[in-house]
Design a protein around this motif. Structure first.
Motif, PDB file in Angstrom:
ATOM      1  N   ARG A  15      17.734  90.238  67.334  1.00  0.00           N
ATOM      2  CA  ARG A  15      17.515  88.471  68.335  1.00  0.00           C
ATOM      3  C   ARG A  15      18.740  88.486  69.439  1.00  0.00           C
ATOM      4  NH1 ARG A  15      17.151  83.055  65.864  1.00  0.00           N
ATOM      5  NH2 ARG A  15      16.330  82.045  66.975  1.00  0.00           N
ATOM      6  N   ALA A  16      18.493  88.860  70.361  1.00  0.00           N
ATOM      7  CA  ALA A  16      18.890  88.806  71.294  1.00  0.00           C
ATOM      8  C   ALA A  16      18.889  87.596  72.290  1.00  0.00           C
ATOM      9  CB  ALA A  16      18.830  89.827  72.274  1.00  0.00           C
ATOM     10  N   LEU A  17      17.945  86.872  71.884  1.00  0.00           N
ATOM     11  CA  LEU A  17      17.877  85.015  72.103  1.00  0.00           C
ATOM     12  C   LEU A  17      18.710  84.095  71.444  1.00  0.00           C
ATOM     13  CD1 LEU A  17      14.715  85.321  73.806  1.00  0.00           C
ATOM     14  CD2 LEU A  17      17.043  85.598  74.684  1.00  0.00           C
ATOM     15  N   ALA A  18      19.107  83.294  71.643  1.00  0.00           N
ATOM     16  CA  ALA A  18      19.566  82.764  70.705  1.00  0.00           C
ATOM     17  C   ALA A  18      18.945  80.515  71.185  1.00  0.00           C
ATOM     18  CB  ALA A  18      21.434  82.271  70.970  1.00  0.00           C
ATOM     19  N   SER A  19      18.704  79.978  70.267  1.00  0.00           N
ATOM     20  CA  SER A  19      18.929  78.450  70.643  1.00  0.00           C
ATOM     21  C   SER A  19      19.891  77.829  70.960  1.00  0.00           C
ATOM     22  CB  SER A  19      18.268  78.039  68.743  1.00  0.00           C
ATOM     23  OG  SER A  19      19.062  77.940  68.575  1.00  0.00           O
ATOM     24  N   PRO A  20      19.527  76.672  71.553  1.00  0.00           N
ATOM     25  CA  PRO A  20      20.460  76.113  71.491  1.00  0.00           C
ATOM     26  C   PRO A  20      21.794  75.315  70.645  1.00  0.00           C
ATOM     27  CG  PRO A  20      18.467  75.194  72.666  1.00  0.00           C
ATOM     28  CD  PRO A  20      18.782  76.289  72.277  1.00  0.00           C
ATOM     29  N   LYS A  21      21.368  75.098  69.399  1.00  0.00           N
ATOM     30  CA  LYS A  21      21.610  74.652  68.267  1.00  0.00           C
ATOM     31  C   LYS A  21      22.358  76.509  67.694  1.00  0.00           C
ATOM     32  CE  LYS A  21      22.036  72.616  64.182  1.00  0.00           C
ATOM     33  NZ  LYS A  21      23.545  72.794  63.704  1.00  0.00           N
ATOM     34  N   GLU A  22      22.083  77.380  67.872  1.00  0.00           N
ATOM     35  CA  GLU A  22      22.683  78.199  67.565  1.00  0.00           C
ATOM     36  C   GLU A  22      24.340  78.755  68.485  1.00  0.00           C
ATOM     37  OE1 GLU A  22      19.902  81.338  65.246  1.00  0.00           O
ATOM     38  OE2 GLU A  22      19.625  81.127  67.665  1.00  0.00           O
ATOM     39  N   VAL A  23      24.234  78.164  69.492  1.00  0.00           N
ATOM     40  CA  VAL A  23      24.820  78.364  70.601  1.00  0.00           C
ATOM     41  C   VAL A  23      26.101  76.709  70.426  1.00  0.00           C
ATOM     42  CG1 VAL A  23      25.806  78.565  73.192  1.00  0.00           C
ATOM     43  CG2 VAL A  23      23.502  79.546  72.680  1.00  0.00           C
ATOM     44  N   ALA A  24      25.387  76.152  70.236  1.00  0.00           N
ATOM     45  CA  ALA A  24      26.588  75.248  70.173  1.00  0.00           C
ATOM     46  C   ALA A  24      27.284  75.839  68.824  1.00  0.00           C
ATOM     47  CB  ALA A  24      25.512  73.348  70.194  1.00  0.00           C
ATOM     48  N   ASP A  25      26.630  75.519  67.942  1.00  0.00           N
ATOM     49  CA  ASP A  25      27.673  76.125  66.504  1.00  0.00           C
ATOM     50  C   ASP A  25      28.507  77.008  67.375  1.00  0.00           C
ATOM     51  OD1 ASP A  25      26.292  73.799  65.327  1.00  0.00           O
ATOM     52  OD2 ASP A  25      25.023  75.845  64.326  1.00  0.00           O
ATOM     53  N   LEU A  27      29.279  77.906  69.602  1.00  0.00           N
ATOM     54  CA  LEU A  27      30.743  77.419  70.422  1.00  0.00           C
ATOM     55  C   LEU A  27      32.231  76.494  70.462  1.00  0.00           C
ATOM     56  CD1 LEU A  27      29.299  77.681  73.969  1.00  0.00           C
ATOM     57  CD2 LEU A  27      30.390  79.035  73.335  1.00  0.00           C
ATOM     58  N   GLY A  28      30.626  76.200  69.165  1.00  0.00           N
ATOM     59  CA  GLY A  28      31.530  74.625  68.193  1.00  0.00           C
ATOM     60  C   GLY A  28      31.945  73.241  69.099  1.00  0.00           C
ATOM     61  N   VAL A  29      30.422  73.331  70.025  1.00  0.00           N
ATOM     62  CA  VAL A  29      30.142  71.490  70.318  1.00  0.00           C
ATOM     63  C   VAL A  29      28.897  71.286  70.316  1.00  0.00           C
ATOM     64  CG1 VAL A  29      31.734  72.561  72.475  1.00  0.00           C
ATOM     65  CG2 VAL A  29      28.959  72.841  72.431  1.00  0.00           C
ATOM     66  N   PRO A  30      28.962  69.944  70.357  1.00  0.00           N
ATOM     67  CA  PRO A  30      27.608  69.888  70.327  1.00  0.00           C
ATOM     68  C   PRO A  30      26.457  69.820  71.356  1.00  0.00           C
ATOM     69  CG  PRO A  30      28.899  67.765  70.629  1.00  0.00           C
ATOM     70  CD  PRO A  30      29.602  68.868  70.921  1.00  0.00           C
ATOM     71  N   VAL A  31      25.427  69.750  70.927  1.00  0.00           N
ATOM     72  CA  VAL A  31      24.002  70.460  71.702  1.00  0.00           C
ATOM     73  C   VAL A  31      23.895  69.065  72.697  1.00  0.00           C
ATOM     74  CG1 VAL A  31      21.302  70.653  71.427  1.00  0.00           C
ATOM     75  CG2 VAL A  31      22.419  71.457  69.329  1.00  0.00           C
ATOM     76  N   PRO A  32      24.146  68.597  73.061  1.00  0.00           N
ATOM     77  CA  PRO A  32      23.750  67.421  73.689  1.00  0.00           C
ATOM     78  C   PRO A  32      25.358  67.844  75.050  1.00  0.00           C
ATOM     79  CG  PRO A  32      23.856  65.419  72.395  1.00  0.00           C
ATOM     80  CD  PRO A  32      24.156  67.313  71.839  1.00  0.00           C
ATOM     81  N   THR A  33      25.974  69.124  74.580  1.00  0.00           N
ATOM     82  CA  THR A  33      26.881  69.250  75.220  1.00  0.00           C
ATOM     83  C   THR A  33      26.418  70.106  76.296  1.00  0.00           C
ATOM     84  OG1 THR A  33      28.810  68.162  74.447  1.00  0.00           O
ATOM     85  CG2 THR A  33      29.477  69.977  75.500  1.00  0.00           C
ATOM     86  N   LEU A  34      26.056  71.454  75.768  1.00  0.00           N
ATOM     87  CA  LEU A  34      25.069  72.395  76.310  1.00  0.00           C
ATOM     88  C   LEU A  34      24.072  71.518  77.242  1.00  0.00           C
ATOM     89  CD1 LEU A  34      24.431  74.636  73.373  1.00  0.00           C
ATOM     90  CD2 LEU A  34      26.119  75.255  75.216  1.00  0.00           C
ATOM     91  N   TYR A  35      23.364  70.692  76.979  1.00  0.00           N
ATOM     92  CA  TYR A  35      22.119  70.048  77.949  1.00  0.00           C
ATOM     93  C   TYR A  35      23.206  69.753  79.573  1.00  0.00           C
ATOM     94  CZ  TYR A  35      19.189  70.260  74.088  1.00  0.00           C
ATOM     95  OH  TYR A  35      18.791  70.811  73.027  1.00  0.00           O
ATOM     96  N   GLN A  36      24.134  69.084  79.181  1.00  0.00           N
ATOM     97  CA  GLN A  36      25.125  68.832  80.102  1.00  0.00           C
ATOM     98  C   GLN A  36      25.520  69.421  80.756  1.00  0.00           C
ATOM     99  OE1 GLN A  36      26.030  65.982  82.759  1.00  0.00           O
ATOM    100  NE2 GLN A  36      24.615  65.398  80.654  1.00  0.00           N
ATOM    101  N   TRP A  37      26.126  70.530  80.017  1.00  0.00           N
ATOM    102  CA  TRP A  37      26.209  71.319  80.862  1.00  0.00           C
ATOM    103  C   TRP A  37      25.771  72.558  81.401  1.00  0.00           C
ATOM    104  CZ3 TRP A  37      30.118  74.739  76.702  1.00  0.00           C
ATOM    105  CH2 TRP A  37      30.909  74.124  76.559  1.00  0.00           C
ATOM    106  N   LYS A  38      24.002  72.340  81.153  1.00  0.00           N
ATOM    107  CA  LYS A  38      23.000  72.855  82.072  1.00  0.00           C
ATOM    108  C   LYS A  38      22.694  72.359  83.415  1.00  0.00           C
ATOM    109  CE  LYS A  38      18.145  74.072  81.263  1.00  0.00           C
ATOM    110  NZ  LYS A  38      17.826  72.950  82.497  1.00  0.00           N
ATOM    111  N   TYR A  39      22.493  70.717  82.919  1.00  0.00           N
ATOM    112  CA  TYR A  39      22.672  70.010  83.878  1.00  0.00           C
ATOM    113  C   TYR A  39      22.904  70.102  85.291  1.00  0.00           C
ATOM    114  CZ  TYR A  39      21.759  64.889  86.255  1.00  0.00           C
ATOM    115  OH  TYR A  39      21.952  64.115  87.604  1.00  0.00           O
TER     116      TYR A  39
END
Length: 72
Positions: A15-25, A27-39
């Motif tokens: 499984r080379a792909l990860a969901s935003p939840k997995e990446v947020a966990d 990195l230790g950041v909330p999922v909305p932070t990932l969305y903000q970084w993407k934006y």
């Protein structure tokens, strides 16, 4: 049951792909932070798979390594 981090299991995992939840966990950041970084275009590279956002673990780790290099 021992817990393993995604970073340790990513290279050997099929499984080379990860969901935003997995990446947020990871990195230790909330999922909305990932969305903000993407934006803002400052986070790890993200890919659309159908209607879902997915991250490649190797790209998350590469981004993290680059980010750490810039911080020092």
């Amino acid at each position: 049951m021992p817990s393993t981090s995604p970073r340790n299991s990513a290279p050997t995992s099929p499984r080379a792909l990860a969901s935003p939840k997995e990446v947020a966990d990871y990195l230790g950041v909330p999922v909305p932070t990932l969305y903000q970084w993407k934006y803002r275009g400052i986070g790890p590279q993200v890919h659309k798979v159908g209607k879902h956002l997915r991250y490649r673990w190797v790209e998350v780790d590469a981004w993290l390594d680059r980010d750490m290099d810039l911080a020092s």
